[in-house]
Design a protein around this motif. Structure first.
Motif, PDB file in Angstrom:
ATOM      1  N   THR A  63       0.839  -1.185   0.000  1.00 47.86           N
ATOM      2  CA  THR A  63       0.000   0.000   0.000  1.00 47.86           C
ATOM      3  C   THR A  63       0.880   1.243   0.000  1.00 47.86           C
ATOM      4  N   VAL A  65       0.369   5.472   0.673  1.00 45.30           N
ATOM      5  CA  VAL A  65      -0.474   6.614   0.999  1.00 45.30           C
ATOM      6  C   VAL A  65       0.156   7.853   0.383  1.00 45.30           C
ATOM      7  N   GLY A  68      -2.788  11.305   3.110  1.00 46.10           N
ATOM      8  CA  GLY A  68      -3.476  10.442   4.064  1.00 46.10           C
ATOM      9  C   GLY A  68      -4.751  10.968   4.674  1.00 46.10           C
ATOM     10  N   SER A  72      -9.495   4.599   5.742  1.00 46.29           N
ATOM     11  CA  SER A  72      -9.452   3.208   5.297  1.00 46.29           C
ATOM     12  C   SER A  72      -9.050   2.268   6.431  1.00 46.29           C
ATOM     13  N   LEU A  75      -4.793  -1.242   6.142  1.00 47.94           N
ATOM     14  CA  LEU A  75      -3.558  -0.868   5.452  1.00 47.94           C
ATOM     15  C   LEU A  75      -2.311  -1.133   6.288  1.00 47.94           C
ATOM     16  N   LEU A 126     -11.715   0.510   1.788  1.00 46.30           N
ATOM     17  CA  LEU A 126     -11.231   1.811   1.319  1.00 46.30           C
ATOM     18  C   LEU A 126     -12.422   2.706   1.022  1.00 46.30           C
ATOM     19  N   SER A 233     -11.271  12.590  -2.742  1.00 43.97           N
ATOM     20  CA  SER A 233     -10.273  11.522  -2.580  1.00 43.97           C
ATOM     21  C   SER A 233     -10.212  10.729  -3.880  1.00 43.97           C
ATOM     22  N   ILE A 274      -4.980   7.063  -1.850  1.00 47.30           N
ATOM     23  CA  ILE A 274      -4.469   5.816  -1.280  1.00 47.30           C
ATOM     24  C   ILE A 274      -4.450   4.734  -2.354  1.00 47.30           C
TER      25      ILE A 274
END
Length: 367
Positions: A63, A65, A68, A72, A75, A126, A233, A274
């Motif tokens: 993963t 980020v 941030g 979520s 992760l 997510l 996002s 993300i």
């Protein structure tokens, strides 16, 4: 699906898989549950990384980020152990807890040993905030919505304002789910990179297509007030069947940011960017027979073609989310127009540069 035409600024080879979707990676499936009820416009999207028992045969994963501002779940363990052991569920911000419970129950039903004779499980959820379009305070996501998305998963799926993407906005136009894929040839073998995005970010005037600042033109045409802050996002999922380890997958995940910014984004303070990347090769057994394992791993010195494929596929996935989205009336009764709809409207206005509109429509395969 994806887009019909190769993008003029594609940094990859542009060769797509059969469906031009993340599901071109063998074994990957995607399913949606869409909720449209009064002032609620939301949903769930599930990505099955493989159709077998992922808890027992985990996948190398990573993963990254980029920014941030997000809520979520799951992760931290991926970052530490480098494995994925459940499907991935996408939903809205206030649906994370419900989705986590639903996915946990699905994994418990599949594995009677979880939390009993072996470890617990790491569900991966997510989210993006769809509260601008949908009444997020109603917390409409139910566990059954997650279950249906998991059960509806298939190799072909819709893009746009569906599933978790129903209430999402991209560059202040209707956004949502977008996907694409790229093929990579290596030593007489062919591997696939597939990406899926949930797009809910960006300022309209920043949108760039075919090298043209079409977002500024649309912004001027609509004469709408510019939002003051970035509060969206974008979630990006990268899948591949290439033998890449967790460290290399993190390197792929980092390149997703390049694909995102090629569409015009500057990655604002309030936007949660993300990425989760996984490989279906070199599965990791939950109950290993041996302490030592031998795996085939790709050579880092030759990895640029995978980087290019991620960038090209993510770039296209964002554009595809815009192209396939339909206009939606939001929770306050305002029409949130899709990119195809506004381009069509502008093409009929004699005061607009039709040559530029036509160029963008052709780039996106709309005409």
């Amino acid at each position: 699906m994806g887009l019909k035409n190769r993008q003029s600024n594609d940094v990859s080879t542009g060769r797509t898989g059969r469906f031009n979707l993340i599901t071109d990676v063998p074994g990957v499936q995607v399913g949606h549950t869409t909720i449209d009820d009064g002032n609620v416009h939301t949903g769930v999207t599930a990505i099955l990384p493989q159709t077998d028992n992922v808890f027992l045969q985990k996948l190398p994963a990573a993963t990254h980020v980029i920014n941030g501002f997000g809520k979520s779940a799951g992760l931290v363990q991926i970052e530490e152990l480098g494995t994925l052991e459940t499907p991935l569920v996408l939903t809205n911000t206030f649906g994370v807890g419900t989705a986590l419970n639903a996915l946990t129950k699905a994994m418990l039903a599949q594995n009677s040993d979880i939390g009993d004779t072996t470890s617990t499980v790491n569900p991966v959820i997510l989210e993006c905030n769809d509260g601008d379009v949908s009444d997020i305070r109603k917390m409409a996501i139910q566990e059954t919505d997650v279950t249906m998305a998991l059960e509806n998963s298939a190799t072909q799926f819709e893009e746009g304002a569906v599933g978790a993407g129903r209430g999402m906005m991209c560059y202040d136009l209707k956004g949502g789910i977008g996907s694409s894929s790229r093929l990579v040839d290596v030593d007489q073998q062919q591997f696939t990179i597939g990406t899926l995005v949930m797009s809910n970010f960006g300022f309209l005037r920043d949108l760039v297509i075919a090298g043209e600042s079409i977002g500024q033109l649309i912004f001027d045409y609509l004469k709408q007030a510019e939002k003051k802050e970035e509060h969206g996002s974008i979630i990006t999922i990268v899948a591949t069947d290439a033998p890449l380890d967790a460290r290399q997958l993190k390197r792929l995940a980092k390149r997703a940011s390049v694909g995102i910014t090629r569409t015009g984004s500057f990655i604002g303070h309030g936007s949660g960017e993300i990425v989760v990347a996984f490989s279906t090769a070199n599965r990791v057994a939950h109950y290993p027979q041996n302490n030592l394992e031998s795996v085939i791993r790709y050579n880092d010195d030759k990895i640029d073609q995978f980087f290019r494929s991620v960038v090209g596929s993510v770039d296209e996935s964002v554009r595809s989310s815009l192209v396939h989205a339909e206009s939606v009336v939001d929770r306050k009764g305002k029409l949130r127009m899709s990119l195809p709809a506004i381009l069509e409207k502008m093409s009929q206005d004699e005061t607009i540069n039709h040559e530029l509109i036509t160029k963008v429509q052709q780039e996106l395969g709309l005409i």
